[in-house]
Design a protein around this motif. Structure first.
Motif, PDB file in Angstrom:
ATOM      1  N   ALA A  16       0.809  -1.212   0.000  1.00  0.00           N
ATOM      2  CA  ALA A  16       0.000   0.000   0.000  1.00  0.00           C
ATOM      3  C   ALA A  16       0.843   1.262   0.000  1.00  0.00           C
ATOM      4  CB  ALA A  16      -0.924   0.004   1.225  1.00  0.00           C
ATOM      5  N   TRP A  17       2.148   1.147   0.202  1.00  0.00           N
ATOM      6  CA  TRP A  17       3.007   2.323   0.332  1.00  0.00           C
ATOM      7  C   TRP A  17       3.763   2.662  -0.951  1.00  0.00           C
ATOM      8  CZ3 TRP A  17       5.787   1.333   5.683  1.00  0.00           C
ATOM      9  CH2 TRP A  17       4.868   1.564   6.703  1.00  0.00           C
ATOM     10  N   GLY A  18       4.128   1.668  -1.737  1.00  0.00           N
ATOM     11  CA  GLY A  18       4.824   1.928  -2.990  1.00  0.00           C
ATOM     12  C   GLY A  18       6.331   1.965  -2.904  1.00  0.00           C
ATOM     13  N   GLU A  34       1.038   0.361  23.976  1.00  0.00           N
ATOM     14  CA  GLU A  34       2.422   0.179  24.397  1.00  0.00           C
ATOM     15  C   GLU A  34       3.161  -0.753  23.441  1.00  0.00           C
ATOM     16  OE1 GLU A  34       3.834   0.040  28.638  1.00  0.00           O
ATOM     17  OE2 GLU A  34       1.721  -0.471  28.929  1.00  0.00           O
ATOM     18  N   ARG A  35       2.442  -1.653  22.804  1.00  0.00           N
ATOM     19  CA  ARG A  35       3.062  -2.648  21.938  1.00  0.00           C
ATOM     20  C   ARG A  35       2.382  -2.651  20.573  1.00  0.00           C
ATOM     21  NH1 ARG A  35       2.543  -4.580  27.023  1.00  0.00           N
ATOM     22  NH2 ARG A  35       4.457  -5.262  28.073  1.00  0.00           N
ATOM     23  N   LYS A  36       3.122  -3.037  19.584  1.00  0.00           N
ATOM     24  CA  LYS A  36       2.599  -3.103  18.218  1.00  0.00           C
ATOM     25  C   LYS A  36       1.548  -4.210  18.109  1.00  0.00           C
ATOM     26  CE  LYS A  36       6.117  -6.406  16.771  1.00  0.00           C
ATOM     27  NZ  LYS A  36       7.328  -6.665  15.995  1.00  0.00           N
ATOM     28  N   HIS A  37       0.680  -4.046  17.115  1.00  0.00           N
ATOM     29  CA  HIS A  37      -0.345  -5.051  16.816  1.00  0.00           C
ATOM     30  C   HIS A  37      -0.394  -5.229  15.301  1.00  0.00           C
ATOM     31  CE1 HIS A  37      -1.989  -5.618  20.848  1.00  0.00           C
ATOM     32  NE2 HIS A  37      -1.718  -4.330  21.033  1.00  0.00           N
ATOM     33  N   ASN A  38       0.547  -6.026  14.803  1.00  0.00           N
ATOM     34  CA  ASN A  38       0.696  -6.218  13.358  1.00  0.00           C
ATOM     35  C   ASN A  38       0.152  -7.561  12.895  1.00  0.00           C
ATOM     36  OD1 ASN A  38       2.042  -3.839  13.659  1.00  0.00           O
ATOM     37  ND2 ASN A  38       4.045  -4.577  13.026  1.00  0.00           N
ATOM     38  N   GLU A  39      -0.776  -8.119  13.647  1.00  0.00           N
ATOM     39  CA  GLU A  39      -1.278  -9.458  13.310  1.00  0.00           C
ATOM     40  C   GLU A  39      -1.841  -9.534  11.898  1.00  0.00           C
ATOM     41  OE1 GLU A  39      -1.207  -8.931  17.710  1.00  0.00           O
ATOM     42  OE2 GLU A  39      -2.015  -7.747  16.046  1.00  0.00           O
ATOM     43  N   ALA A  40      -2.443  -8.441  11.420  1.00  0.00           N
ATOM     44  CA  ALA A  40      -3.053  -8.456  10.086  1.00  0.00           C
ATOM     45  C   ALA A  40      -2.026  -8.586   8.974  1.00  0.00           C
ATOM     46  CB  ALA A  40      -3.883  -7.188   9.881  1.00  0.00           C
ATOM     47  N   ASN A  41      -0.743  -8.393   9.283  1.00  0.00           N
ATOM     48  CA  ASN A  41       0.300  -8.472   8.252  1.00  0.00           C
ATOM     49  C   ASN A  41       0.688  -9.900   7.913  1.00  0.00           C
ATOM     50  OD1 ASN A  41       0.203  -5.721   8.501  1.00  0.00           O
ATOM     51  ND2 ASN A  41       2.232  -5.493   9.418  1.00  0.00           N
ATOM     52  N   GLY A  42       0.182 -10.863   8.660  1.00  0.00           N
ATOM     53  CA  GLY A  42       0.439 -12.261   8.325  1.00  0.00           C
ATOM     54  C   GLY A  42       1.792 -12.783   8.722  1.00  0.00           C
ATOM     55  N   LYS A  91      -4.893   0.971  14.515  1.00  0.00           N
ATOM     56  CA  LYS A  91      -5.147  -0.087  15.492  1.00  0.00           C
ATOM     57  C   LYS A  91      -3.863  -0.704  16.022  1.00  0.00           C
ATOM     58  CE  LYS A  91      -9.388   0.730  14.414  1.00  0.00           C
ATOM     59  NZ  LYS A  91     -10.152   1.704  15.232  1.00  0.00           N
ATOM     60  N   GLY A  92      -2.843   0.123  16.154  1.00  0.00           N
ATOM     61  CA  GLY A  92      -1.581  -0.346  16.702  1.00  0.00           C
ATOM     62  C   GLY A  92      -0.656  -0.993  15.696  1.00  0.00           C
ATOM     63  N   GLN A 105      -9.020  -0.429   5.092  1.00  0.00           N
ATOM     64  CA  GLN A 105      -9.443   0.550   6.097  1.00  0.00           C
ATOM     65  C   GLN A 105      -8.417   0.756   7.200  1.00  0.00           C
ATOM     66  OE1 GLN A 105     -11.432  -1.535   4.608  1.00  0.00           O
ATOM     67  NE2 GLN A 105     -13.252  -0.404   3.953  1.00  0.00           N
ATOM     68  N   ILE A 106      -7.436  -0.120   7.323  1.00  0.00           N
ATOM     69  CA  ILE A 106      -6.397   0.090   8.334  1.00  0.00           C
ATOM     70  C   ILE A 106      -5.590   1.340   8.022  1.00  0.00           C
ATOM     71  CG2 ILE A 106      -4.240  -0.849   9.293  1.00  0.00           C
ATOM     72  CD1 ILE A 106      -5.477  -3.598   9.171  1.00  0.00           C
ATOM     73  N   THR A 107      -5.318   1.575   6.721  1.00  0.00           N
ATOM     74  CA  THR A 107      -4.516   2.738   6.333  1.00  0.00           C
ATOM     75  C   THR A 107      -5.339   3.840   5.671  1.00  0.00           C
ATOM     76  OG1 THR A 107      -3.961   1.662   4.221  1.00  0.00           O
ATOM     77  CG2 THR A 107      -2.397   1.395   6.050  1.00  0.00           C
ATOM     78  N   TRP A 108      -6.510   3.521   5.157  1.00  0.00           N
ATOM     79  CA  TRP A 108      -7.309   4.556   4.512  1.00  0.00           C
ATOM     80  C   TRP A 108      -7.816   5.549   5.558  1.00  0.00           C
ATOM     81  CZ3 TRP A 108     -10.907   1.045   1.042  1.00  0.00           C
ATOM     82  CH2 TRP A 108     -10.116   0.389   0.102  1.00  0.00           C
ATOM     83  N   LEU A 109      -7.671   6.828   5.275  1.00  0.00           N
ATOM     84  CA  LEU A 109      -8.056   7.855   6.234  1.00  0.00           C
ATOM     85  C   LEU A 109      -9.579   7.903   6.380  1.00  0.00           C
ATOM     86  CD1 LEU A 109      -5.073   8.644   5.720  1.00  0.00           C
ATOM     87  CD2 LEU A 109      -5.782  11.026   5.954  1.00  0.00           C
TER      88      LEU A 109
END
Length: 678
Positions: free
Chosen positions: A213-215, A447-455, A516-517, A527-531
């Motif tokens: 999504a960043w390019g 306090e901690r990252k939540h990157n579970e959606a990244n697989g 969402k962390g 929707q995680i990154t869409w404003l």
């Protein structure tokens, strides 16, 4: 290079036809493949002729703009020695200015030579373009000390209800009146567009149902991504013109440090197939150098690569009129034979080139290679992302001990980093949050990252985010919790806008965007990154606009010169005074007190009539009375009208920043007695 001189490589359209030219020192033969109007069927394959010094070229009469084409190269195939020649691989022109479709990762692009697979059906085709007349040469709008607004082009407008659906997620959407109105309300000096050139997904993303999504995974450097700019270079040019008319500059975030061809298991798309040994850095035994963490590292010290980088920059200045550039993992542009050199030919040429010398140049001054951290070491006029600012400000507001001195240094322009070689002004780009990492709202929530959606089972992304959750346990929907988090966002934003030099705000942080962390949301095109424009915190947005208005009205805030505590040449008033909350100067003991979380910064000559601005910082959780020094004939009043500032006689609550400005007593009237200099 004269302003009207074009590159010598690519598909160069002229009145009588097209000259196709490419470079390879190691290839024995090169061809150009011409395709039909849909880019699906190869209708002709013509061999280029060697012209010496690695140049291969052919003029084809009768061809005009719009022709779709690609290159093929043949030579030795020995991957262990860095040789990947394979005429069955269609290669994108490194100088392509337009491609007919986006890149799409396909495992078949990685097939070895001799397996009988022509990759042409899997590849975009370059489109030969007749370029418009150059944009008239005008100085950049952006000047150091301004506000940079970092924009992820697609995510920025995908959910904007007032933008037509067909424009959402594109460069053209940035020229829409509602976007320009928002940028002007925030006082944005320049938008910094995250990469808009054509990129490809990393190979592990498609099986996970994800996409980049960043390019930050380009294939070639000039062609815009058709998903972001379906109108090509003219779409970018028109958007730049519309923003410039509104007084807003455009900075492009460019990636020259690596390409999406990745490691030896990656696809052959362009540079690898032309001359892998020349375009990428290798170890003595033939392995790809990986100073980027992506599998390959572009050899920016090779003359032909440096020429391509400079041609790319000139193209975006000449044909789109951009103000300048931010360089991802910028030490790689200054590495000569593997060692960073501030005097590297490529960096020097950027500062001396006729088209580029006045452009804004911003370095991300680190990579993961040897001696890869180069903050403060880029040559002027480079500005540099200042991660020391980010970290020290977060530490202070997290409540770490002994950080007040570091906070003052960051507010004053980070002279410990940038006051080298007699420099008197900061080259810092100060930021608290950027695209990479937690959003400003998430800093105070997780306090901690939540990157579970990244697989990746939450293994990716930084573990140390210097973030917090306000120390409040329980339901986040409770009013006390929400208010604590909002106060912390106010404090972080106020600190940013009170800092000397250039500042950067990432789009959406002004209204509380959350991921969402997730602190590594590069693969979340959703929707995680869409404003979320409909759900934005409009009160926080108004506060950000007030901060920006104050910053523009008070030259001492955006002045990039280092604060010294001495009067500048044009004044009798010290440029800064550092005080305790009681109004006494901070002495050595106070600076070193590990429990100190309060600070007063008084900027002298904050306005043209020599009034002062006071920044009251209460990083403690306890409320506190602040006392400000008085001058005869002047009186303090709030510079930004908030409920707290309007009644400054009361204690300033914890974790708060208050701005007070001097007014002439004759204008202050009865308020002078009421406030009593507090």
């Amino acid at each position: 290079m004269p302003a009207d001189q074009r590159p010598r490589f690519g598909g160069l359209v002229s009145e009588g036809g097209i000259r196709f030219a490419a470079w390879s020192q190691a290839a024995r033969r090169l061809w150009v493949s011409i395709f039909d109007d849909q880019g699906n069927r190869e209708i002709e394959r013509l061999e280029l002729q060697p012209e010496g010094d690695g140049v291969h070229a052919l003029f084809v009469a009768g061809l005009g703009p719009g022709i779709r084409y690609g290159f093929r190269a043949d030579g030795d195939y020995a991957p262990d020695r860095g040789l990947w020649f394979d005429p069955e691989k269609l290669l994108t022109d490194p100088y392509a200015l337009e491609i007919d479709r986006p890149y799409a990762y396909d495992w078949r692009l990685t097939r070895r030579r001799g397996e009988g697979l022509d990759t042409a059906p899997l590849m975009p085709k370059a489109v030969a373009a007749a370029l418009p007349k150059p944009v008239p040469a005008v100085p950049p709008l952006f000047q150091p000390g301004g506000l940079i607004y970092e924009v992820p082009v697609r995510a920025f407008t995908m959910l904007h209800p007032d933008i037509p659906e067909k424009l959402r997620g594109t460069v053209a959407a940035l020229a829409h009146p509602v976007v320009i109105e928002h940028l002007k309300k925030l006082g944005v000096s320049a938008v910094e567009l995250m990469p808009v050139t054509a990129s490809i997904d990393e190979r592990h993303l498609p099986p996970l149902g994800l996409r980049n999504a960043w390019g930050y995974n380009p294939v070639t450097f000039m062609a815009l991504d058709p998903r972001l700019a379906p109108g090509g270079i003219m779409e970018l040019r028109n958007t730049v013109a519309a923003l410039r008319q509104a007084g807003i500059g455009v900075i492009l975030d460019l990636v020259f440090n690596h390409t999406g061809e990745s490691d030896r298991l990656g696809p052959t798309l362009s540079l690898r197939g032309f001359d892998n040994q020349a375009y990428y850095r290798h170890t003595p035994d033939g392995r790809l150098v990986n100073d980027t963490g992506t599998g390959n590292t572009v050899a920016c010290d090779h003359p032909i690569t440096g020429e391509m980088v400079l041609d790319t920059l000139r193209h975006f200045v000449r044909d789109a009129g951009v103000d300048g550039f931010r360089f991802d993992l910028a030490p790689i542009l200054g590495r000569v034979e593997g060692t960073f050199d501030a005097e590297a030919p490529l960096l020097k040429t950027m500062g001396q080139d006729a088209l580029l010398a006045d452009r804004v140049l911003i370095a991300e001054p680190w990579d993961i290679g040897p001696d890869g951290y180069q903050l403060g070491n880029f040559p002027p006029p480079f500005l540099e992302w200042n991660d020391k600012y980010r970290d020290d400000v977060r530490r202070f507001w997290r409540g770490d001990a002994g950080v007040v001195g570091a906070l003052a240094t960051r507010l004053a322009g980070s002279s410990d980093v940038f006051a080298t070689n007699g420099q008197s002004a900061s080259r810092a780009v100060n930021f608290i949050a950027a695209h990479d990492g937690m959003t400003l709202a998430d800093i105070v929530r997780y306090e901690r990252k939540h990157n579970e959606a990244n697989g990746e089972q939450n293994r990716d992304g930084h573990n140390d985010n210097l973030s917090w959750n306000n120390g409040v346990e329980g339901d986040a929907d409770k009013p006390a919790v929400a208010m604590a988090r909002l106060n912390d966002q106010h404090a972080l934003l106020a600190t940013l806008f009170a800092s000397r030099g250039t500042i950067m705000l990432t789009a959406g942080d002004e209204f509380g965007r959350s991921q969402k962390g997730n602190n590594n949301a590069y693969a979340q095109d959703n929707q995680i990154t869409w404003l979320d424009w409909a759900g934005r915190d409009q009160g926080l947005e108004r506060y950000t606009a007030l901060l920006s208005t104050l910053r523009r009205a008070v030259p001492a805030l955006s002045d990039a010169r280092f604060l010294t505590g001495q009067p500048p040449a044009d004044s009798d008033m010290p440029d800064v005074a550092w005080l305790t909350e009681t109004g006494s100067p901070l002495d050595q003991h106070s600076w070193q007190d590990p429990l100190r979380h309060r600070l007063v910064m008084i900027l002298g000559g904050a306005t043209d009539d020599e009034r002062r601005l006071a920044v009251l910082v209460n990083g403690d959780r306890r409320a506190c009375m602040f006392t400000l020094p008085q001058r005869e004939g002047f009186f303090w009043e709030p510079a930004i009208e908030t409920a707290e500032a309007a009644d400054i006689e009361r204690p300033v609550s914890g974790r708060t920043v208050i701005f007070m400005i001097e007014r002439a007593a004759a204008r202050a009237g009865t308020r002078e007695k009421r406030n009593g200099g507090r």
